[in-house]
Each structure stands twice: as structure tokens, then as C-alpha cells.
Design a protein around this motif. Structure first.
Motif, mmCIF file in Angstrom:
data_model
loop_
_atom_site.group_PDB
_atom_site.id
_atom_site.type_symbol
_atom_site.label_atom_id
_atom_site.label_comp_id
_atom_site.label_asym_id
_atom_site.label_seq_id
_atom_site.Cartn_x
_atom_site.Cartn_y
_atom_site.Cartn_z
ATOM 1 N N ARG A 65 0.856 -1.186 0.000
ATOM 2 C CA ARG A 65 0.000 0.000 0.000
ATOM 3 C C ARG A 65 0.887 1.229 0.000
ATOM 4 O O ARG A 65 2.092 1.137 0.262
ATOM 5 C CB ARG A 65 -0.906 -0.003 1.228
ATOM 6 N N LEU A 90 2.616 -4.752 4.139
ATOM 7 C CA LEU A 90 2.037 -5.622 5.153
ATOM 8 C C LEU A 90 2.114 -7.060 4.653
ATOM 9 O O LEU A 90 1.451 -7.410 3.679
ATOM 10 C CB LEU A 90 0.588 -5.202 5.413
ATOM 11 N N GLU A 124 3.492 1.646 2.736
ATOM 12 C CA GLU A 124 3.366 0.562 3.715
ATOM 13 C C GLU A 124 3.480 -0.791 3.019
ATOM 14 O O GLU A 124 3.053 -0.952 1.878
ATOM 15 C CB GLU A 124 2.004 0.681 4.397
#
Length: 170
Positions: free
Chosen positions: A58, A63, A61
């Protein structure tokens, strides 16, 4: 760098720890790593469903996985990105080992006792006479979960080292 140095760096980069001494951060990092080792050595069997999907990369980010109501979601696009970073550095990491480590990391978060970890860390947030309020050490649970994942997954490279590389610090 070893895991202790990497863990200190992770704590140092946590906004609530700007004014902590290196000695304090090192002590907390050591305690969190030891707790992760201890947790990994116990028989922690968790019945958890694992699913894969895209969506872990993202804006700003990455994850790898997350735990949601008894299910660990492993993000395949984030696994690919992590594998690329590891390959660029010549680290012997496979997508399968990253997958195992990501699931183990989420199992650690599900299994670790934050109150016990905070007790061991011994951080006091406030004191009123003989009474003290134990504080939370932001980032310590991540360090413990990274260590647990490393011990349980057989990943050839420390998850803390991978985290530092993904953040551009190594």
C-alpha cells in the motif's frame, strides 16, 4: 548487525522513544528478544486458518500478513516484494520460508501475553507514592514476534534484518 542492534534500531525509530537512552532501549530490546525466544520454545499450537490474497503493498506501507478473527491473511504481493529485496542483497530467502515466517509472526501476536511482556520490561508510566502504573513499550511486541517467527519458521535471515532492509535502513 545482530538482532539486538536491529531491535534497538527499531525501538529508536519508534516515535515514543525519542528521548530514551541507548542503555534503556538495549535493555528493552534484549528483554523482548528473550521473551520471543521463550515463547518459541513452548508448545504453542494455535488452530488458525491461512488465506492468501493481494493487497499488502500500500502507499508507504508493506504488510506481509495480518490476523483477523481466527484467520491469518498472507499478502502475496508483499511476499514477492520482500523476496525481491532479499534476492537483491543475496540472502537465501524463499517465498515459502517468508510465508512460514509471516504466519508464525501472526501466531506470536495471537499467543504472546502483552501484560507479561510489559511486566518483564519493567517500564513505569506513572508513580504515585508506593503505587506505580506499568507502561507499555511500543514496539517490544513486534520484536518478540519477529524473534518468535525467526525461531519457528527456519527463515535463513532474521525478520528484523528483513524489516530494516524493507525500511531502507540496511
Amino acid at each position: 548487525m545482530n538482532d539486538l542492534d536491529l531491535a534497538v534500531g527499531l525501538l529508536r525509530d519508534t516515535p515514543t522513544h525519542e528521548n530514551r537512552t541507548g542503555e534503556q532501549l538495549r535493555s528493552w530490546a534484549r528483554t523482548a528478544l528473550e521473551y520471543g525466544d521463550e515463547l518459541a520454545s513452548t508448545d504453542t499450537a494455535v488452530d488458525i486458518r491461512v488465506v492468501e490474497r493481494e493487497g499488502g503493498v500500500r502507499k508507504g506501507e508493506l504488510l506481509l500478513a495480518e490476523h483477523q478473527r481466527g484467520t491469518v491473511i498472507v499478502y502475496t504481493d508483499a511476499l514477492r516484494r520482500t523476496e525481491e529485496v532479499a534476492r537483491e542483497r543475496g540472502w537465501p530467502v524463499t517465498r515459502e520460508s517468508l510465508h512460514r515466517a509471516a504466519v508464525a509472526h501472526e501466531v506470536a501476536h495471537h499467543s504472546l501475553d502483552v501484560r507479561e511482556l510489559n511486566r518483564r520490561l519493567g517500564h513505569t508510566a506513572a508513580r504515585l507514592g508506593p503505587f506505580r502504573l506499568r507502561g507499555h513499550v511500543a514496539g517490544a511486541d513486534e520484536i518478540a514476534a519477529h524473534r518468535f517467527a525467526h525461531r519457528r519458521s527456519g527463515l535463513a535471515v532474521s525478520p528484523l534484518l528483513l524489516t530494516a532492509a524493507l525500511a531502507g535502513r540496511n
